[in-house]
Design a protein around this motif. Structure first.
Motif, PDB file in Angstrom:
ATOM      1  N   ILE A  36       0.838  -1.204   0.000  1.00 48.94           N
ATOM      2  CA  ILE A  36       0.000   0.000   0.000  1.00 48.94           C
ATOM      3  C   ILE A  36       0.871   1.252   0.000  1.00 48.94           C
ATOM      4  O   ILE A  36       0.658   2.188  -0.783  1.00 48.94           O
ATOM      5  CB  ILE A  36      -0.950  -0.003   1.218  1.00 48.94           C
ATOM      6  CG1 ILE A  36      -1.973  -1.128   1.086  1.00 48.94           C
ATOM      7  CG2 ILE A  36      -1.652   1.348   1.360  1.00 48.94           C
ATOM      8  CD1 ILE A  36      -2.800  -1.364   2.335  1.00 48.94           C
ATOM      9  N   VAL A  37       1.870   1.272   0.872  1.00 51.26           N
ATOM     10  CA  VAL A  37       2.739   2.450   0.965  1.00 51.26           C
ATOM     11  C   VAL A  37       3.576   2.619  -0.291  1.00 51.26           C
ATOM     12  O   VAL A  37       3.757   3.735  -0.796  1.00 51.26           O
ATOM     13  CB  VAL A  37       3.646   2.358   2.212  1.00 51.26           C
ATOM     14  CG1 VAL A  37       4.597   3.557   2.261  1.00 51.26           C
ATOM     15  CG2 VAL A  37       2.810   2.298   3.480  1.00 51.26           C
ATOM     16  N   GLU A  38       4.078   1.525  -0.825  1.00 45.10           N
ATOM     17  CA  GLU A  38       4.893   1.591  -2.037  1.00 45.10           C
ATOM     18  C   GLU A  38       4.093   2.149  -3.206  1.00 45.10           C
ATOM     19  O   GLU A  38       4.586   2.996  -3.970  1.00 45.10           O
ATOM     20  CB  GLU A  38       5.425   0.195  -2.372  1.00 45.10           C
ATOM     21  CG  GLU A  38       6.505   0.183  -3.429  1.00 45.10           C
ATOM     22  CD  GLU A  38       7.160  -1.179  -3.556  1.00 45.10           C
ATOM     23  OE1 GLU A  38       8.352  -1.210  -3.892  1.00 45.10           O
ATOM     24  OE2 GLU A  38       6.478  -2.197  -3.316  1.00 45.10           O
ATOM     25  N   ALA A  39       2.846   1.705  -3.344  1.00 42.45           N
ATOM     26  CA  ALA A  39       1.989   2.221  -4.413  1.00 42.45           C
ATOM     27  C   ALA A  39       1.687   3.694  -4.198  1.00 42.45           C
ATOM     28  O   ALA A  39       1.661   4.493  -5.151  1.00 42.45           O
ATOM     29  CB  ALA A  39       0.694   1.410  -4.469  1.00 42.45           C
ATOM     30  N   PHE A  40       1.463   4.076  -2.949  1.00 44.20           N
ATOM     31  CA  PHE A  40       1.185   5.476  -2.621  1.00 44.20           C
ATOM     32  C   PHE A  40       2.402   6.341  -2.935  1.00 44.20           C
ATOM     33  O   PHE A  40       2.287   7.420  -3.520  1.00 44.20           O
ATOM     34  CB  PHE A  40       0.816   5.593  -1.148  1.00 44.20           C
ATOM     35  CG  PHE A  40       0.128   6.871  -0.779  1.00 44.20           C
ATOM     36  CD1 PHE A  40      -1.261   6.949  -0.746  1.00 44.20           C
ATOM     37  CD2 PHE A  40       0.856   8.001  -0.440  1.00 44.20           C
ATOM     38  CE1 PHE A  40      -1.899   8.125  -0.401  1.00 44.20           C
ATOM     39  CE2 PHE A  40       0.232   9.183  -0.091  1.00 44.20           C
ATOM     40  CZ  PHE A  40      -1.150   9.251  -0.075  1.00 44.20           C
ATOM     41  N   ALA A  41       3.593   5.856  -2.554  1.00 44.69           N
ATOM     42  CA  ALA A  41       4.822   6.611  -2.788  1.00 44.69           C
ATOM     43  C   ALA A  41       5.107   6.787  -4.278  1.00 44.69           C
ATOM     44  O   ALA A  41       5.710   7.792  -4.690  1.00 44.69           O
ATOM     45  CB  ALA A  41       5.992   5.912  -2.102  1.00 44.69           C
ATOM     46  N   SER A  42       4.681   5.858  -5.101  1.00 42.30           N
ATOM     47  CA  SER A  42       4.895   5.978  -6.550  1.00 42.30           C
ATOM     48  C   SER A  42       4.092   7.136  -7.140  1.00 42.30           C
ATOM     49  O   SER A  42       4.458   7.673  -8.189  1.00 42.30           O
ATOM     50  CB  SER A  42       4.512   4.662  -7.253  1.00 42.30           C
ATOM     51  OG  SER A  42       3.105   4.458  -7.216  1.00 42.30           O
ATOM     52  N   ARG A  43       3.017   7.521  -6.457  1.00 45.58           N
ATOM     53  CA  ARG A  43       2.192   8.647  -6.907  1.00 45.58           C
ATOM     54  C   ARG A  43       2.562   9.953  -6.214  1.00 45.58           C
ATOM     55  O   ARG A  43       2.187  11.024  -6.685  1.00 45.58           O
ATOM     56  CB  ARG A  43       0.713   8.342  -6.654  1.00 45.58           C
ATOM     57  CG  ARG A  43       0.201   7.073  -7.318  1.00 45.58           C
ATOM     58  CD  ARG A  43      -1.310   6.962  -7.248  1.00 45.58           C
ATOM     59  NE  ARG A  43      -1.816   7.007  -5.887  1.00 45.58           N
ATOM     60  CZ  ARG A  43      -1.941   5.948  -5.091  1.00 45.58           C
ATOM     61  NH1 ARG A  43      -1.558   4.747  -5.533  1.00 45.58           N
ATOM     62  NH2 ARG A  43      -2.439   6.067  -3.869  1.00 45.58           N
ATOM     63  N   HIS A  44       3.264   9.850  -5.089  1.00 42.63           N
ATOM     64  CA  HIS A  44       3.591  11.037  -4.289  1.00 42.63           C
ATOM     65  C   HIS A  44       5.083  10.994  -3.948  1.00 42.63           C
ATOM     66  O   HIS A  44       5.490  10.323  -2.995  1.00 42.63           O
ATOM     67  CB  HIS A  44       2.749  11.074  -3.017  1.00 42.63           C
ATOM     68  CG  HIS A  44       1.276  11.097  -3.261  1.00 42.63           C
ATOM     69  ND1 HIS A  44       0.592  12.238  -3.605  1.00 42.63           N
ATOM     70  CD2 HIS A  44       0.349  10.098  -3.232  1.00 42.63           C
ATOM     71  CE1 HIS A  44      -0.696  11.958  -3.757  1.00 42.63           C
ATOM     72  NE2 HIS A  44      -0.861  10.669  -3.543  1.00 42.63           N
ATOM     73  N   PRO A  45       5.909  11.705  -4.692  1.00 44.88           N
ATOM     74  CA  PRO A  45       7.367  11.590  -4.531  1.00 44.88           C
ATOM     75  C   PRO A  45       7.903  12.067  -3.182  1.00 44.88           C
ATOM     76  O   PRO A  45       9.040  11.726  -2.828  1.00 44.88           O
ATOM     77  CB  PRO A  45       7.910  12.459  -5.667  1.00 44.88           C
ATOM     78  CG  PRO A  45       6.787  13.353  -6.072  1.00 44.88           C
ATOM     79  CD  PRO A  45       5.544  12.574  -5.812  1.00 44.88           C
ATOM     80  N   ARG A  46       7.109  12.810  -2.417  1.00 43.99           N
ATOM     81  CA  ARG A  46       7.574  13.245  -1.091  1.00 43.99           C
ATOM     82  C   ARG A  46       7.390  12.157  -0.036  1.00 43.99           C
ATOM     83  O   ARG A  46       7.815  12.322   1.103  1.00 43.99           O
ATOM     84  CB  ARG A  46       6.838  14.512  -0.659  1.00 43.99           C
ATOM     85  CG  ARG A  46       7.236  15.759  -1.428  1.00 43.99           C
ATOM     86  CD  ARG A  46       6.400  16.943  -1.022  1.00 43.99           C
ATOM     87  NE  ARG A  46       5.021  16.794  -1.419  1.00 43.99           N
ATOM     88  CZ  ARG A  46       4.029  17.607  -1.045  1.00 43.99           C
ATOM     89  NH1 ARG A  46       4.288  18.602  -0.218  1.00 43.99           N
ATOM     90  NH2 ARG A  46       2.800  17.415  -1.472  1.00 43.99           N
ATOM     91  N   VAL A  47       6.778  11.053  -0.425  1.00 45.71           N
ATOM     92  CA  VAL A  47       6.575   9.921   0.486  1.00 45.71           C
ATOM     93  C   VAL A  47       7.632   8.858   0.178  1.00 45.71           C
ATOM     94  O   VAL A  47       7.830   8.470  -0.975  1.00 45.71           O
ATOM     95  CB  VAL A  47       5.168   9.320   0.317  1.00 45.71           C
ATOM     96  CG1 VAL A  47       4.984   8.117   1.243  1.00 45.71           C
ATOM     97  CG2 VAL A  47       4.104  10.380   0.590  1.00 45.71           C
ATOM     98  N   ARG A  48       8.312   8.403   1.226  1.00 45.71           N
ATOM     99  CA  ARG A  48       9.381   7.416   1.051  1.00 45.71           C
ATOM    100  C   ARG A  48       9.167   6.247   2.000  1.00 45.71           C
ATOM    101  O   ARG A  48       8.895   6.437   3.187  1.00 45.71           O
ATOM    102  CB  ARG A  48      10.729   8.068   1.324  1.00 45.71           C
ATOM    103  CG  ARG A  48      11.927   7.158   1.172  1.00 45.71           C
ATOM    104  CD  ARG A  48      13.178   7.969   0.827  1.00 45.71           C
ATOM    105  NE  ARG A  48      13.376   9.079   1.744  1.00 45.71           N
ATOM    106  CZ  ARG A  48      14.212   9.063   2.779  1.00 45.71           C
ATOM    107  NH1 ARG A  48      14.909   7.958   3.030  1.00 45.71           N
ATOM    108  NH2 ARG A  48      14.374  10.106   3.549  1.00 45.71           N
ATOM    109  N   LEU A  49       9.296   5.046   1.460  1.00 48.79           N
ATOM    110  CA  LEU A  49       9.160   3.832   2.264  1.00 48.79           C
ATOM    111  C   LEU A  49      10.528   3.277   2.607  1.00 48.79           C
ATOM    112  O   LEU A  49      11.378   3.095   1.736  1.00 48.79           O
ATOM    113  CB  LEU A  49       8.359   2.774   1.499  1.00 48.79           C
ATOM    114  CG  LEU A  49       8.318   1.368   2.120  1.00 48.79           C
ATOM    115  CD1 LEU A  49       7.573   1.377   3.456  1.00 48.79           C
ATOM    116  CD2 LEU A  49       7.672   0.376   1.148  1.00 48.79           C
ATOM    117  N   VAL A  50      10.737   3.019   3.895  1.00 54.72           N
ATOM    118  CA  VAL A  50      11.907   2.290   4.356  1.00 54.72           C
ATOM    119  C   VAL A  50      11.399   0.952   4.886  1.00 54.72           C
ATOM    120  O   VAL A  50      10.763   0.903   5.947  1.00 54.72           O
ATOM    121  CB  VAL A  50      12.668   3.057   5.451  1.00 54.72           C
ATOM    122  CG1 VAL A  50      13.865   2.237   5.935  1.00 54.72           C
ATOM    123  CG2 VAL A  50      13.111   4.429   4.953  1.00 54.72           C
ATOM    124  N   ALA A  51      11.629  -0.107   4.141  1.00 56.63           N
ATOM    125  CA  ALA A  51      11.124  -1.433   4.504  1.00 56.63           C
ATOM    126  C   ALA A  51      12.226  -2.213   5.220  1.00 56.63           C
ATOM    127  O   ALA A  51      13.245  -2.560   4.613  1.00 56.63           O
ATOM    128  CB  ALA A  51      10.649  -2.181   3.263  1.00 56.63           C
TER     129      ALA A  51
END
Length: 249
Positions: A49-64
């Motif tokens: 969910i977060v990865e898909a969201f981050a692909s649309r919003h470049p200011r969001v970054r996932l650290v898994a």
């Protein structure tokens, strides 16, 4: 130029709530922010969910993270990744109102404040409001916060330079311990008595388990803060009373 706010969101098996939390960040009127989501090896669809969201919003970054290390570890990693002048922590099931960041940044920039927090409403797992506004004091210092934790962590914003080398400890109520350490350094935090956050109460949370919360609180007084038995007992009594009153609102 408006200062950058780094938002740190630790998450673990948060698929049911994380989208609403992310949407609330994107909806902020204040626009100079980065969101660092640290996933603590979730077993559900949180990362997707977060990865898909981050692909649309470049200011969001996932650290898994590759291994589960607990919320303190996740917050410490997010804090280390943060580049902003200010740090705001947002739990993965809480929701910000759209003026949250702008209200706090404006206040902190104008008055040169190290820490602010705000009033809030409590919601249940379905998003229904289950309390009136929970007010906050105009200021809080170390002793006042020790007697009664008035700061819900998702309402806080702090100056990164004031945090310095403070880290989250692996303990229950680690956010409370963190704030106590911060107030030892900066003296006071400043409240905004306007509800800008929906704080979600979940059935399986530490805060909803009264006996566990009391046990963690006792450890803070005795072990983290090194307070003698008699004063710790008095503080624990005050904590129990204030917690009960809060749930009646």
């Amino acid at each position: 130029m408006e200062p950058l706010v780094s938002i740190v969101t630790p998450c673990y098996n948060s698929a049911a709530f994380i989208t609403e939390t992310l949407d609330a960040v994107v909806a902020q009127r204040y626009t100079n922010w980065e969101l660092i989501v640290v996933d603590d090896r979730s077993a559900d669809e949180t990362c997707d969910i977060v990865e898909a969201f981050a692909s649309r919003h470049p200011r969001v970054r996932l650290v898994a993270l590759k291994e589960n290390g607990g919320v303190s570890n996740a917050r410490n990693i997010g804090l280390a990744e943060a580049k902003g002048k200010y740090i705001a922590f947002l739990d993965s099931d809480d929701i910000w109102l759209e003026d949250k960041l702008s209200r706090q940044v404006s206040y902190m920039e104008k008055e040169l404040l190290p820490l602010t927090f705000c009033a809030y409403n409590r919601i249940d797992e379905q998003g229904k409001i289950i309390s009136g506004q929970i007010p906050v004091p105009r200021t809080v210092n170390y002793n006042a916060l020790l007697a009664h934790n008035v700061v819900i962590f998702s309402t806080s914003m702090m100056l990164k330079s004031a945090i310095g080398d403070i880290k989250f400890s692996r303990a229950g109520h680690e956010d409370w311990i963190f704030l106590l350490q911060l107030l030892k350094k900066c003296g006071q935090g400043y409240g905004i008595n306007q509800p800008l956050v929906y704080y979600r109460v979940r059935q399986n949370s530490v805060s909803s388990n009264k006996l566990k919360a009391i046990g963690y609180t006792w450890k803070i007084f005795r072990e983290s803060e090194g307070i003698n038995f008699f004063r710790s007992a008095i503080l624990l009594g005050r904590y129990a009373v204030s917690a009960s009153l809060k749930r009646l609102r």
